[in-house]
Design an enzyme around this catalytic site. Structure first.
Site, PDB file in Angstrom:
ATOM      1  N   GLY A 203      10.443   5.842   2.230  1.00 20.32           N
ATOM      2  CA  GLY A 203      11.674   5.845   1.424  1.00 20.32           C
ATOM      3  C   GLY A 203      11.378   6.102  -0.041  1.00 20.32           C
TER       4      GLY A 203
ATOM      5  N   ARG B 167       9.015  11.317   6.411  1.00 21.90           N
ATOM      6  CA  ARG B 167       8.355  10.486   7.412  1.00 21.90           C
ATOM      7  C   ARG B 167       7.659  11.471   8.345  1.00 21.90           C
ATOM      8  NH1 ARG B 167      12.785   6.929   5.973  1.00 21.90           N
ATOM      9  NH2 ARG B 167      11.731   5.142   5.055  1.00 21.90           N
TER      10      ARG B 167
ATOM     11  N   ASP C  15       4.796  -0.196   3.203  1.00 21.44           N
ATOM     12  CA  ASP C  15       3.848  -0.667   4.226  1.00 21.44           C
ATOM     13  C   ASP C  15       3.431   0.413   5.219  1.00 21.44           C
ATOM     14  OD1 ASP C  15       3.590  -3.214   3.440  1.00 21.44           O
ATOM     15  OD2 ASP C  15       4.943  -4.088   4.924  1.00 21.44           O
TER      16      ASP C  15
ATOM     17  N   THR D 214       8.829   0.968  -3.343  1.00 20.22           N
ATOM     18  CA  THR D 214       9.977   0.796  -2.456  1.00 20.22           C
ATOM     19  C   THR D 214      11.032  -0.039  -3.174  1.00 20.22           C
ATOM     20  OG1 THR D 214      10.793  -0.437  -0.539  1.00 20.22           O
ATOM     21  CG2 THR D 214       8.607  -1.005  -1.260  1.00 20.22           C
TER      22      THR D 214
ATOM     23  N   ASP E 167      12.888  -2.118  -1.874  1.00 16.08           N
ATOM     24  CA  ASP E 167      13.133  -3.378  -1.152  1.00 16.08           C
ATOM     25  C   ASP E 167      12.305  -4.569  -1.635  1.00 16.08           C
ATOM     26  OD1 ASP E 167      14.872  -1.908   0.483  1.00 16.08           O
ATOM     27  OD2 ASP E 167      13.213  -1.284   1.761  1.00 16.08           O
TER      28      ASP E 167
ATOM     29  N   ASP F 188       9.561  -5.540  -0.612  1.00 16.25           N
ATOM     30  CA  ASP F 188       9.157  -6.274   0.597  1.00 16.25           C
ATOM     31  C   ASP F 188       7.673  -6.105   0.939  1.00 16.25           C
ATOM     32  OD1 ASP F 188       9.293  -3.602   1.257  1.00 16.25           O
ATOM     33  OD2 ASP F 188      10.329  -3.891   3.158  1.00 16.25           O
TER      34      ASP F 188
ATOM     35  N   MET G 204      20.972  -2.923   0.497  1.00 14.43           N
ATOM     36  CA  MET G 204      19.760  -2.554   1.247  1.00 14.43           C
ATOM     37  C   MET G 204      18.725  -3.673   1.205  1.00 14.43           C
ATOM     38  SD  MET G 204      19.134   1.473   0.657  1.00 14.43           S
ATOM     39  CE  MET G 204      19.977   2.627   1.734  1.00 14.43           C
TER      40      MET G 204
ATOM     41  N   ARG H 137      15.880  -3.416   3.875  1.00 16.40           N
ATOM     42  CA  ARG H 137      15.138  -3.300   5.140  1.00 16.40           C
ATOM     43  C   ARG H 137      15.136  -4.665   5.830  1.00 16.40           C
ATOM     44  NH1 ARG H 137       9.697   0.250   5.615  1.00 16.40           N
ATOM     45  NH2 ARG H 137       8.949  -1.326   4.192  1.00 16.40           N
TER      46      ARG H 137
HETATM   47  P1  ADP Z   1       7.323   3.152   4.153  1.00 22.25           P
HETATM   48  O1  ADP Z   1       6.047   3.699   3.596  1.00 22.25           O
HETATM   49  O2  ADP Z   1       8.457   3.228   3.192  1.00 22.25           O
HETATM   50  O3  ADP Z   1       7.130   1.788   4.795  1.00 22.25           O
HETATM   51  P2  ADP Z   1       7.475   4.359   6.834  1.00 22.25           P
HETATM   52  O4  ADP Z   1       7.336   3.086   7.573  1.00 22.25           O
HETATM   53  O5  ADP Z   1       8.485   5.329   7.309  1.00 22.25           O
HETATM   54  O6  ADP Z   1       7.797   4.176   5.299  1.00 22.25           O
HETATM   55  O7  ADP Z   1       6.022   5.097   6.861  1.00 22.25           O
HETATM   56  C1  ADP Z   1       5.822   6.299   6.174  1.00 22.25           C
HETATM   57  C2  ADP Z   1       4.866   7.168   6.934  1.00 22.25           C
HETATM   58  O8  ADP Z   1       3.581   6.544   7.021  1.00 22.25           O
HETATM   59  C3  ADP Z   1       5.228   7.477   8.371  1.00 22.25           C
HETATM   60  O9  ADP Z   1       6.174   8.491   8.489  1.00 22.25           O
HETATM   61  C4  ADP Z   1       3.875   7.922   8.936  1.00 22.25           C
HETATM   62  O10 ADP Z   1       3.573   9.242   8.541  1.00 22.25           O
HETATM   63  C5  ADP Z   1       2.911   6.998   8.201  1.00 22.25           C
HETATM   64  N1  ADP Z   1       2.565   5.861   9.063  1.00 22.25           N
HETATM   65  C6  ADP Z   1       3.257   4.726   9.271  1.00 22.25           C
HETATM   66  N2  ADP Z   1       2.645   3.930  10.162  1.00 22.25           N
HETATM   67  C7  ADP Z   1       1.522   4.574  10.544  1.00 22.25           C
HETATM   68  C8  ADP Z   1       0.457   4.289  11.449  1.00 22.25           C
HETATM   69  N3  ADP Z   1       0.424   3.154  12.141  1.00 22.25           N
HETATM   70  N4  ADP Z   1      -0.523   5.201  11.570  1.00 22.25           N
HETATM   71  C9  ADP Z   1      -0.513   6.357  10.889  1.00 22.25           C
HETATM   72  N5  ADP Z   1       0.479   6.691  10.020  1.00 22.25           N
HETATM   73  C10 ADP Z   1       1.472   5.821   9.845  1.00 22.25           C
END
Ligand code: ADP
Length: 321
Positions: free
Chosen positions: A13, A74, A105, A127, A129, A131, A171, A173
């Protein structure tokens, strides 16, 4: 081996202040004689080789802009061995010695996988959030909460003019930081956060009690993911007799020019990330704790838990009576 070329990407995000971090990464890397590749659209761009050297001019006039000039995405492919192999190939082909990842995360998990594949990664918490467990503060949170409060102030005007109850979904999450702090700032009558069980009868009772004491308009602040706020507004109306409407603030909370706090946080974290990477760090996450920059191993950071500010929640509960 000294670090000569690094990449920077934004992932997950978007959050206001990410551009301030990109600005600081590029400026401080150039000052150290390090070339910086901008990696477009997060890990997708890394896998596809969508990378371009960023010069000082590329980051002028971006610090005040919301969103991210590198775009975000993503990318499911990074969760596969093939995706990681392609990302490594792009780094090898461009002699990228390390990567700065700005995100949440999920993005840190991606960076951990890349670190294991031999790409040194340093992550920044970005982020709205707030969080992320290893840090008190995440880039974008202050702007988002101020945006939310500005919008809710407007909502309050019309809510009061019609003797209504507004149920506002913000928001967050899976976290209640935005709801709690926006709720305190708008003097909400009730705040619903995922960290606490929600008792609807208690909410209805609070509204009835306040009505007996002459209050005739209400703001109920709800963190996303709690349930259907339109349905909740209907139930409040049915149970208390107060005309109730739901408002979902939605993506407006992500946008806008970053506040000073987010610009400074982005600048500090971006600057420090380059220093850490050029000192040879691998697999690290940065945080801002008690206004000091700290860093952790990614696995350690992902295993940490964040304590919800109970005292603040209890205070909000008392003040809303
Ligand atoms: P945020 O970083 O905001 O928490 P996401 O949870 O959508 O957002 O994660 C962002 C990107 O990080 C995902 O689209 C993916 O490319 C990568 N990612 C997340 N989890 C994993 C994982 N377990 N292994 C490899 N890449 C990951």
């Amino acid at each position: 081996m000294s670090v000569r070329k690094i990449g920077v990407l934004t992932s997950g995000g978007d959050a206001p202040g990410m551009n301030a971090a990109i600005h600081a990464v590029v400026k401080s890397a150039i000052a150290r004689g390090i070339d910086v590749f901008g990696v477009y659209r997060g890990y997708s761009g890394l896998i596809r080789g969508d990378v371009r050297i960023l010069k000082s001019r590329d980051v002028s006039d971006i610090i005040q802009r919301g969103g991210t000039i590198l775009y975000s995405a993503r990318c499911l492919e990074l969760k596969t061995d093939e995706g990681v192999r392609k990302a490594k190939e792009v780094c090898d082909k461009n002699d990228i010695d390390g990567l700065i990842v700005i995100g949440g995360d999920g993005s840190f998990r991606g960076a951990r996988v890349l670190s294991m594949a031999g790409i040194s990664c340093v992550c920044l918490p970005g982020t709205i959030d707030n969080d992320i467990s290893c840090t008190d503060y995440t880039i974008g949170y202050d702007t988002a909460i101020n945006t939310a409060v500005t919008m809710i102030d407007r909502l309050c005007d019309t809510t009061a003019s019609h003797d209504r109850c507004s149920v506002v979904e913000v928001m967050g999450r899976n976290a209640g930081y935005i709801a709690l702090n926006a709720g305190i700032s708008c003097s909400a009558s009730y705040i619903v956060v995922p960290e606490h069980p929600f008792n609807k009868q208690d909410l209805f009772e609070r509204i009835r009690f306040a009505m007996k004491r002459g209050k005739n308009h209400f703001i109920v602040m709800v963190a996303e993911g709690i349930g259907n706020v339109t349905e909740l507004a209907r139930e409040i109306e049915e149970s208390t007799g107060v005309e109730s409407r739901a408002t979902i603030l939605g993506h407006v909370q992500r946008g806008g020019s970053p506040t000073v706090r987010d610009r400074v946080a982005g600048a500090r974290l971006g600057y420090f990330a380059v220093k850490l990477l050029s000192d040879g760090a691998k697999n690290r996450v940065l945080g801002l704790n008690k206004d000091e920059i700290v860093d952790f191993d990614i696995t350690e950071a992902l295993e940490m838990t964040k304590k919800f500010p109970e005292d603040l929640y209890n205070m909000a509960s008392e003040l809303s009576r």
